[in-house]
Scaffold this motif. Structure first.
Motif, PDB file in Angstrom:
ATOM      1  N   ILE A  31       0.837  -1.197   0.000  1.00 39.00           N
ATOM      2  CA  ILE A  31       0.000   0.000   0.000  1.00 39.00           C
ATOM      3  C   ILE A  31       0.873   1.249   0.000  1.00 39.00           C
ATOM      4  O   ILE A  31       1.812   1.358   0.796  1.00 39.00           O
ATOM      5  CB  ILE A  31      -0.932  -0.002   1.236  1.00 39.00           C
ATOM      6  CG1 ILE A  31      -1.813  -1.262   1.206  1.00 39.00           C
ATOM      7  CG2 ILE A  31      -1.774   1.262   1.292  1.00 39.00           C
ATOM      8  CD1 ILE A  31      -2.529  -1.540   2.496  1.00 39.00           C
ATOM      9  N   ASP A  32       0.547   2.171  -0.888  1.00 41.08           N
ATOM     10  CA  ASP A  32       1.250   3.452  -0.959  1.00 41.08           C
ATOM     11  C   ASP A  32       0.999   4.234   0.333  1.00 41.08           C
ATOM     12  O   ASP A  32      -0.152   4.405   0.750  1.00 41.08           O
ATOM     13  CB  ASP A  32       0.722   4.239  -2.167  1.00 41.08           C
ATOM     14  CG  ASP A  32       1.348   5.598  -2.267  1.00 41.08           C
ATOM     15  OD1 ASP A  32       2.456   5.691  -2.810  1.00 41.08           O
ATOM     16  OD2 ASP A  32       0.720   6.565  -1.771  1.00 41.08           O
ATOM     17  N   LYS A  33       2.071   4.686   0.976  1.00 41.08           N
ATOM     18  CA  LYS A  33       1.961   5.397   2.256  1.00 41.08           C
ATOM     19  C   LYS A  33       1.236   6.735   2.127  1.00 41.08           C
ATOM     20  O   LYS A  33       0.509   7.135   3.025  1.00 41.08           O
ATOM     21  CB  LYS A  33       3.351   5.660   2.838  1.00 41.08           C
ATOM     22  CG  LYS A  33       4.070   4.463   3.351  1.00 41.08           C
ATOM     23  CD  LYS A  33       5.424   4.926   3.896  1.00 41.08           C
ATOM     24  CE  LYS A  33       6.279   3.773   4.332  1.00 41.08           C
ATOM     25  NZ  LYS A  33       7.595   4.257   4.822  1.00 41.08           N
ATOM     26  N   THR A  34       1.437   7.433   1.032  1.00 40.27           N
ATOM     27  CA  THR A  34       0.883   8.779   0.872  1.00 40.27           C
ATOM     28  C   THR A  34      -0.610   8.763   0.565  1.00 40.27           C
ATOM     29  O   THR A  34      -1.386   9.491   1.174  1.00 40.27           O
ATOM     30  CB  THR A  34       1.627   9.539  -0.245  1.00 40.27           C
ATOM     31  OG1 THR A  34       3.026   9.536   0.043  1.00 40.27           O
ATOM     32  CG2 THR A  34       1.119  10.973  -0.347  1.00 40.27           C
ATOM     33  N   TYR A  35      -1.024   7.931  -0.366  1.00 35.05           N
ATOM     34  CA  TYR A  35      -2.407   7.952  -0.844  1.00 35.05           C
ATOM     35  C   TYR A  35      -3.243   6.739  -0.431  1.00 35.05           C
ATOM     36  O   TYR A  35      -4.443   6.695  -0.710  1.00 35.05           O
ATOM     37  CB  TYR A  35      -2.433   8.085  -2.371  1.00 35.05           C
ATOM     38  CG  TYR A  35      -1.717   9.328  -2.842  1.00 35.05           C
ATOM     39  CD1 TYR A  35      -2.291  10.582  -2.674  1.00 35.05           C
ATOM     40  CD2 TYR A  35      -0.456   9.245  -3.410  1.00 35.05           C
ATOM     41  CE1 TYR A  35      -1.627  11.741  -3.082  1.00 35.05           C
ATOM     42  CE2 TYR A  35       0.218  10.392  -3.818  1.00 35.05           C
ATOM     43  CZ  TYR A  35      -0.368  11.634  -3.648  1.00 35.05           C
ATOM     44  OH  TYR A  35       0.291  12.760  -4.048  1.00 35.05           O
ATOM     45  N   GLY A  36      -2.622   5.762   0.210  1.00 33.42           N
ATOM     46  CA  GLY A  36      -3.363   4.586   0.661  1.00 33.42           C
ATOM     47  C   GLY A  36      -3.795   3.660  -0.465  1.00 33.42           C
ATOM     48  O   GLY A  36      -4.653   2.807  -0.278  1.00 33.42           O
ATOM     49  N   VAL A  37      -3.205   3.813  -1.640  1.00 27.75           N
ATOM     50  CA  VAL A  37      -3.605   3.019  -2.806  1.00 27.75           C
ATOM     51  C   VAL A  37      -2.962   1.629  -2.744  1.00 27.75           C
ATOM     52  O   VAL A  37      -1.766   1.503  -2.463  1.00 27.75           O
ATOM     53  CB  VAL A  37      -3.215   3.720  -4.119  1.00 27.75           C
ATOM     54  CG1 VAL A  37      -3.466   2.836  -5.334  1.00 27.75           C
ATOM     55  CG2 VAL A  37      -3.984   5.034  -4.250  1.00 27.75           C
ATOM     56  N   ILE A  38      -3.760   0.616  -3.021  1.00 30.29           N
ATOM     57  CA  ILE A  38      -3.255  -0.753  -3.083  1.00 30.29           C
ATOM     58  C   ILE A  38      -2.484  -0.899  -4.389  1.00 30.29           C
ATOM     59  O   ILE A  38      -3.054  -0.831  -5.471  1.00 30.29           O
ATOM     60  CB  ILE A  38      -4.399  -1.779  -2.998  1.00 30.29           C
ATOM     61  CG1 ILE A  38      -5.110  -1.655  -1.657  1.00 30.29           C
ATOM     62  CG2 ILE A  38      -3.866  -3.198  -3.219  1.00 30.29           C
ATOM     63  CD1 ILE A  38      -6.377  -2.494  -1.523  1.00 30.29           C
ATOM     64  N   VAL A  39      -1.175  -1.082  -4.262  1.00 29.45           N
ATOM     65  CA  VAL A  39      -0.289  -1.215  -5.413  1.00 29.45           C
ATOM     66  C   VAL A  39      -0.354  -2.641  -5.955  1.00 29.45           C
ATOM     67  O   VAL A  39      -0.424  -2.867  -7.162  1.00 29.45           O
ATOM     68  CB  VAL A  39       1.158  -0.850  -5.024  1.00 29.45           C
ATOM     69  CG1 VAL A  39       2.115  -1.061  -6.180  1.00 29.45           C
ATOM     70  CG2 VAL A  39       1.223   0.582  -4.509  1.00 29.45           C
TER      71      VAL A  39
END
Length: 105
Positions: A31-39
């Motif tokens: 998960i991207d720390k900045t935007y919470g997006v599941i990579v």
């Protein structure tokens, strides 16, 4: 590194192929720390096809927007025996994400 690795767990129903290997179903996500997006996402379903399917269902969703949309998509598109366990593991993963945000956000 701008991502974190988070896992969510749930109990598997009896009679599943994965049950003979694992007692619980696990969904993992980078998960991207900045935007919470599941990579990227993975799970302990028995088949590669099932694992890939779950990855495609979850990839790109931002956990900053909550868990309702990914949960709805999981319920609507995954019709296998592990559906409830996947939703439970997804909710556990979200709780772990919230805990991470509280401590590092």
């Amino acid at each position: 590194m701008n991502t974190v690795f988070i896992a969510g767990h749930a109990r598997l129903p009896s009679g599943m192929a994965a049950k003979s290997i694992y007692e619980t179903l696990t969904i993992t996500a980078e998960i991207d720390k900045t935007y919470g997006v599941i990579v990227t996402a993975n799970c302990t379903l028995a088949t590669e096809h099932g694992r890939d399917f779950v990855h495609h269902l979850l990839k790109g969703h931002s956990l900053q927007d909550g868990i309702d949309t990914p949960e709805h998509i999981m319920k609507e598109h995954y019709l296998g025996k592990a559906g409830n366990a996947l939703v439970s593991a997804l909710n556990d993963l979200y709780r772990q994400y919230e805990h991470y945000q509280e401590n590092h956000g």
